[in-house]
Motif scaffolding. Structure first.
Motif, short mmCIF file in Angstrom:
data_model
loop_
_atom_site.label_atom_id
_atom_site.label_comp_id
_atom_site.label_asym_id
_atom_site.label_seq_id
_atom_site.Cartn_x
_atom_site.Cartn_y
_atom_site.Cartn_z
N UNK A 258 79.92 6.70 69.45
CA UNK A 258 80.54 7.98 69.84
C UNK A 258 81.85 8.13 69.06
N UNK A 259 82.96 8.52 69.70
CA UNK A 259 84.20 8.65 68.91
C UNK A 259 85.16 7.52 69.28
N UNK A 260 85.47 6.68 68.30
CA UNK A 260 86.30 5.50 68.54
C UNK A 260 87.56 5.55 67.67
N UNK A 261 88.74 5.55 68.29
CA UNK A 261 89.99 5.51 67.50
C UNK A 261 90.16 4.14 66.85
N UNK A 262 90.81 4.12 65.70
CA UNK A 262 91.15 2.85 65.04
C UNK A 262 92.66 2.68 65.18
N UNK A 263 93.09 1.59 65.79
CA UNK A 263 94.54 1.45 66.01
C UNK A 263 95.20 0.50 65.03
N UNK A 264 94.37 -0.26 64.32
CA UNK A 264 94.90 -1.22 63.36
C UNK A 264 93.93 -1.37 62.21
N UNK A 265 94.47 -1.40 60.99
CA UNK A 265 93.60 -1.58 59.83
C UNK A 265 94.19 -2.67 58.93
#
Ligand code: PPE
Length: 322
Positions: A258-265
């Motif tokens: 579904x829609x997943x935020x990315x908080x760290x890359x």
């Protein structure tokens, strides 16, 4: 995993445990299969499949690219899917249609092997977990590049091609990350192992284009439309690796995830889920569950006979048969 009572296999509804193939199935040896991942959601008009027709179209397109002719029309597969969900008594579920080269001659020429089809449905929660959807995930750029159109066919959702995703997934998991993001063969951002990528920078939303080796994601298409309707500028363009780190917000979209935020890359903080991500996530969830009138046209309501498109008639609603 959760199971269900029935699986549809080559035109028949068979018990879950009896849906079997021969060990010499061509697809098992050479990856000659194509598949879809879809979801049905509970709505106030009963269960509904999100963008059902678009998924069936892509399944047929994936098969065509690998010279596989389906013995069933999109209408027949659509009807089989609706009936399968009803027979299994599911209110919401994941849907996995698979087209594969079956048992026949061995060797790399598959054209005399039968093209078989199965559809399975089962309850499957958020792919990366509910916490991921809420708080965001830690992602790392994979050391594996996404398959190149010079060797394989990124536009086809083909079984064998997923060895690429499997390698990136194992690498990210063993490295302690939630997900891997693959670059394309030129070094630009491509996609997650099972999700398309969006970056938000200074209010503008960008996502890699069709020519960046992506899978032409249906969630991606939906998000582009939703973000436009919400007044955002969405640009399909090459995204440089550094832009992931420099983004104000990043999120991934896919049927399973579904829609997943990315908080760290790459071990660098992007930040907790931002305003744009939150807003789009809310509208997207509403669209999936039939709570936003603007997008109910994307839903194939199982119980009512209404469809997600006039071109996919559903002359015999399964609810009345069951
Ligand atoms: N890229 C890849 C490589 C991919 O597998 C998916 C879906 C997407 C992008 C997003 O496409 P869409 O679902 O149409 O928005 N991956 C499916 C399979 C996942 C699996 O683990 O199996 C899915 O999410 O259902």
């Amino acid at each position: 995993m959760n199971t269900a009572d029935f699986i549809w296999h080559n035109g028949e509804f068979v018990a879950w445990e009896d849906a079997k193939v021969h060990v010499l199935t061509h697809g098992l040896h050479y990856g000659t299969s194509v598949f879809e991942g879809e979801r049905a959601y509970e709505t106030d008009r009963g269960p509904a499949i999100f963008r059902h027709q678009d998924h069936l179209k892509r399944l047929e397109a994936s098969a065509k690219l690998y010279y596989m002719d389906l013995a069933y029309s999109q209408e027949q597969l659509g009807e089989a899917t609706r009936e399968l969900i009803t027979r299994n008594g599911l209110r919401s579920c994941y849907i996995r249609p698979l087209v594969y080269r079956g048992h026949g001659p061995m060797g790399l020429d598959p054209e005399d092997n039968p093209v078989e089809v199965m559809i399975a449905v089962w309850e499957w929660g958020a792919y990366l977990g509910d916490a991921a959807k809420k708080d965001g995930i830690r992602a790392k750029v994979s050391s594996w590049r996404r398959i190149s159109p010079q060797s394989l066919i990124p536009h086809s959702k083909a079984g064998g091609q997923y060895l690429n995703s499997v390698l990136a997934k194992i690498e990210s998991k063993r490295g302690g990350y939630d997900e891997g993001i693959l670059l394309d063969e030129r070094g630009n951002v491509c996609e997650g192992t099972a999700e398309n990528v969006f970056v938000v920078r200074e209010g503008v939303i960008s996502t890699p284009p069709q020519t960046a080796s992506i899978l032409d994601g249906i969630s991606r298409k939906s998000l582009i439309k939703i973000a436009g309707d919400e007044g955002y500028t969405v640009v399909e363009r090459d995204v440089a690796r550094a832009e992931l780190v420099l983004a104000d917000e990043i999120f991934l979209v896919g049927t399973g995830a579904e829609l997943v935020p990315v908080r760290e890359i790459d071990d660098i903080e992007v930040g907790p889920p931002g305003e744009v991500t939150r807003q789009l996530q809310q509208v997207y969830e509403d669209a999936l569950h039939g709570r936003d009138e603007r997008y109910t046209k994307w839903l194939d309501y199982i119980g009512t006979g209404a469809t997600d498109s006039a071109s996919m008639p559903n002359p015999s609603p399964v609810a009345s048969k069951a």
